[in-house]
Enzyme design. Structure first.
Site, PDB file in Angstrom:
ATOM      1  N   HIS A  80     -14.778  -1.825  -5.201  1.00  7.74           N
ATOM      2  CA  HIS A  80     -15.484  -2.987  -5.739  1.00  7.74           C
ATOM      3  C   HIS A  80     -15.998  -3.825  -4.577  1.00  7.74           C
ATOM      4  O   HIS A  80     -15.270  -4.080  -3.615  1.00  7.74           O
ATOM      5  CB  HIS A  80     -14.523  -3.820  -6.602  1.00  7.74           C
ATOM      6  N   HIS A 102     -22.587 -10.583  -1.373  1.00  9.57           N
ATOM      7  CA  HIS A 102     -22.047 -11.096  -2.626  1.00  9.57           C
ATOM      8  C   HIS A 102     -22.838 -12.349  -2.966  1.00  9.57           C
ATOM      9  O   HIS A 102     -22.675 -13.389  -2.330  1.00  9.57           O
ATOM     10  CB  HIS A 102     -20.558 -11.408  -2.478  1.00  9.57           C
TER      11      HIS A 102
END
Length: 591
Positions: A126, A172
Site C-alpha cells: 500500500h 501521497h
C-alpha cells in the site's frame, strides 16, 4: 568471556558457552547411530525419512552424504585430510541447528500455479513509494525496490500532476510528502520485478490526471515495459489468467480514465495529527486486539475519495478520452453504482477488482460474508488501511484472508505484529508472492453454499511445538544490549494466529543469565482451520523493572511446517533475518 560492571568497584564475568544438545537430540542420535559414537550417511538418511518427514520430498543417500560433507567441512575443515565420513553427536546437533541444512519450511514453489489469479492470496503493498509515515515522509523508488526483493507482487502508485502540470509525480496527495518521478519508479520496477519471484507483478494506479497526462503515462509505461506488459487482446477480461501464464509479465490495474478535476487542498491533513493507537507498542499491538474497534455509520460509498470511485455520468461521457491509457488496463477496478450488495455481484462474462477500506470490510463481514466469498471466487478484492494510520501502521490481515480477499494491502515500510503475520503468510509456496487459497474458500457445498467464517468448526489438526533452546544472540547484539550488568534472561512466546477459535499465545519460563537458553518446554495447539493458521514465535528478554526487550521473531505458515526437530532463524522488528540468532524446535502434527 564477558565482563559486566556492577556498581563502580566490582565486575562479574560470564562465559558464553555452547549448550549441550537437548536430551531428545541425544536420544535420537543414540537410536539412529545404533548406540555408536558416530552416525553414518545411511543412518542420517533413515533419521530424515522417519523423523523429519523426508524433508518435504524424496531424499537420497547422496543427499545425506552431501549433508555430512557440508557439516564436517564447516566444523572440521581438516576432516578431508583424515577422510572421515560420519557425524559425532556434536556434529549431528550442529546439523539440526543449521537453518540452511535443516529448515523449518521449504523454499520451493510447490502449489498449482495454473489457476486464475482469484484463487491466490497475493503479496500486496500500500502506498509502496512512501519511505515512512503517510503525511510527511519522502517518496522514493527505494521502498518499491525493497518490497520487490521481499517478494511483494502488487505495487501501488498514486499519480499526480507536477506543479507545472506537464509531467507526472508519484506522491501521497494532499499531504506534505515530497514527490518522486513516475518514470523512476517504473524503471526500478522493471529492474527488480523478478529478483525474488518469476510470477507477475501488478501495478495498481490511483490517478488524478488530465487526459493528456494519462496519455503521457501510457507512453511511459509502454516504453519502459515493452513486451513485459500484459494487455488483454479483447479489452476487459472474462476470466483472470493464471500466475503460470503470466511469468515475467507486468499487469496494470486501475479504473478506466476519467476527466481530471482539480481537488481543493485538504488543510486538515496538514494540521491534524491523530495518534494511532496501535503504535503505543514498538512491536505493535497483539493482532487479536488489532480489529477490536467498531466504526459506526461506515458507508460503502465513502471509504476513501480516491479509491475506485467511478460513479458519475460525467466520467462515463469521458471514459474514452484517453484510449491509450485505457488499453493498458489488464484488471479493471472500480465500483458500480449502488451499495455494497451491488458491488459484490458476480458478473458472468466480466472480472474486476474492488477495493474496500479495512473498517468497511469489517462492517461488510458482519452482514455480507457469503457475498464477499462468492465475489472473491472469481474477482479480486483488495483491502487497504484506514486513513487514520498516519504512522504507516497496519491492521490484522486474517479477517480479509478468511473472506477470500486476495490483496491485503499493507504498509511494507511499517512495523509491528500485523506486518509479521503478512511476512509469515508469504513465506509459503517458496516465497513467490502467490499463495493458493485453501479449498474451503473456493469449493462450494452440495447446495452451492460457501464457507461460513462464523461457523463453529471441529478441531481438524493438533500441532505440538517443543521449544528446545536458542543461540546466536551474542553474535548479533552487543554484550550489554539487553542488560548492562549480566547476560540476558530470555523467554519465548509461541502461539497461533488464524481463525478466531484457534488464536492463542503461550510462553516459556525465562532462563536467567545465559546467551544460550535451554527451555525444553512443549505446547499443544488445537486447530480448526490449519490451512490458514500462522505459528507466531517471539523471543523477549525479561526485565523486572522495565519493559521486556525484543530479541527476535518469526511467523511460519502452519501448512508449510516440516515435522521433526528444526532450526528456526529469527528476524528483527522489520522482518529481516538476524545473522545468527535462532531457535531449535520440534514440530509434530496429530490428526
Amino acid at each position: 568471556m564477558g565482563t559486566y560492571r556492577v556498581c563502580c568497584c566490582f565486575s562479574r564475568r560470564f562465559k558464553v558457552t555452547e549448550a549441550d544438545p537437548p536430551s531428545d537430540v541425544k536420544e535420537t542420535f543414540r537410536k539412529y547411530s545404533g548406540g555408536e559414537i558416530h552416525m553414518t550417511a545411511d543412518q542420517l538418511l533413515l533419521f530424515i525419512e522417519e523423523c523429519q518427514g523426508g524433508n518435504g520430498g524424496i531424499v537420497s543417500k547422496s543427499d545425506a552424504e552431501r549433508i555430512v560433507e557440508q557439516v564436517l567441512h564447516k566444523r572440521h575443515p581438516i576432516s578431508s585430510l583424515i577422510n572421515r565420513k560420519t557425524l559425532t553427536l556434536e556434529d549431528f546437533h550442529h546439523y539440526l541447528f543449521n537453518s540452511e541444512l535443516n529448515p523449518s519450511i521449504g523454499s520451493q514453489v510447490h502449489q498449482d500455479m495454473t489457476l486464475p489469479l482469484s484463487h491466490y492470496f497475493i503479496y500486496t503493498g500500500h502506498n509502496s513509494y512512501l519511505t515512512g509515515n503517510q503525511l510527511s515522509s519522502p517518496c522514493s523508488d527505494v521502498p518499491i525496490i525493497k518490497a520487490l526483493k521481499r517478494g511483494v507482487r502488487v505495487i501501488e502508485l498514486d499519480l499526480w500532476p507536477n506543479s507545472s502540470k506537464d509531467n507526472v509525480h508519484v506522491l501521497h496527495g494532499r499531504t506534505l510528502t515530497t514527490p518522486v518521478e513516475l518514470v523512476r519508479c517504473l524503471k526500478s520496477i522493471k529492474e527488480h520485478a523478478f529478483s525474488a519471484s518469476v510470477y507477475p507483478v501488478v501495478i495498481t494506479l490511483e490517478d488524478h490526471l488530465t487526459p493528456d497526462l494519462q496519455a503521457k503515462v501510457a507512453q511511459m509505461v509502454n516504453e519502459t515495459f515493452g513486451e513485459m506488459l500484459f494487455c488483454p487482446d479483447s479489452g476487459e477480461l472474462k476470466e483472470l489468467p493464471s500466475p503460470e501464464s503470466l511469468k515475467y509479465r507486468i499487469l496494470i490495474s486501475t479504473k478506466p480514465p476519467k476527466e481530471y478535476l482539480e481537488a481543493e487542498e485538504d488543510k486538515r491533513t496538514k494540521s491534524q495529527r491523530v495518534k494511532d493507537p496501535i503504535d503505543d507498542d514498538v512491536w505493535g499491538e497483539e493482532p487479536s486486539r488489532a480489529i477490536s474497534y467498531k466504526e459506526k455509520n461506515i458507508k460503502y460509498e465513502n471509504d476513501e475519495s480516491d479509491h475506485d470511485n467511478e460513479d458519475s455520468e460525467h466520467h462515463i461521457k469521458h471514459s474514452d478520452s484517453c484510449p491509450a491509457y485505457k488499453n493498458l488496463i489488464a484488471i479493471h477496478a472500480g465500483k458500480p453504482k449502488g451499495g455494497l450488495e451491488e458491488a459484490l455481484k458476480v458478473e458472468k462474462d466480466k472480472v474486476r477488482r474492488l477495493s474496500l477500506a479495512e473498517q468497511a470490510l469489517e462492517k461488510a463481514a458482519e452482514h455480507h460474508q457469503q457475498q464477499i466469498i462468492r465475489f472473491t471466487q472469481k474477482n479480486i478484492l483488495r483491502i487497504y488501511p484506514k486513513g487514520t494510520r498516519f504512522t504507516s501502521s497496519n491492521y490484522k490481515p486474517l479477517i480479509g484472508w478468511l473472506h477470500g480477499a486476495q490483496m491485503i494491502a499493507f504498509n511494507m515500510q511499517g512495523y509491528g505484529r500485523a506486518l509479521w503475520l503478512m511476512h509469515g503468510m508469504f513465506q509459503a509456496n517458496g516465497g513467490c508472492g502467490y499463495v493458493k487459497k485453501p479449498d474451503f474458500l473456493m469449493t462450494n457445498g452440495p447446495n452451492n453454499e460457501v464457507f461460513d467464517p462464523k461457523a463453529k468448526l471441529p478441531v481438524k489438526k493438533t500441532l505440538k511445538v517443543k521449544v528446545y533452546m536458542g543461540d546466536g544472540w551474542h553474535l548479533d547484539f552487543k554484550q550489554t544490549h539487553f542488560d548492562a550488568y549480566s547476560p540476558p534472561d530470555f523467554y519465548t512466546r509461541v502461539g497461533i494466529s488464524g481463525a478466531p477459535a484457534d488464536e492463542i499465545m503461550r510462553k516459556t519460563k525465562p532462563k536467567e543469565d545465559t546467551w544460550t537458553p535451554v527451555w525444553n518446554e512443549e505446547f499443544t495447539f488445537e486447530l480448526t482451520l490449519p490451512e490458514i493458521a500462522l505459528l507466531r514465535i517471539e523471543v523477549h528478554e525479561y526485565d523486572m523493572s522495565e519493559k521486556d526487550d525484543f530479541a527476535g521473531q518469526t511467523c511460519l505458515p502452519v501448512s508449510e511446517l516440516r515435522p521433526g526437530i528444526r532450526a528456526v532463524p529469527l528476524c528483527d522488528r522489520k522482518g529481516y533475518p538476524y545473522t545468527a540468532a535462532r531457535l531449535l524446535m520440534r514440530f509434530e502434527f496429530v490428526s
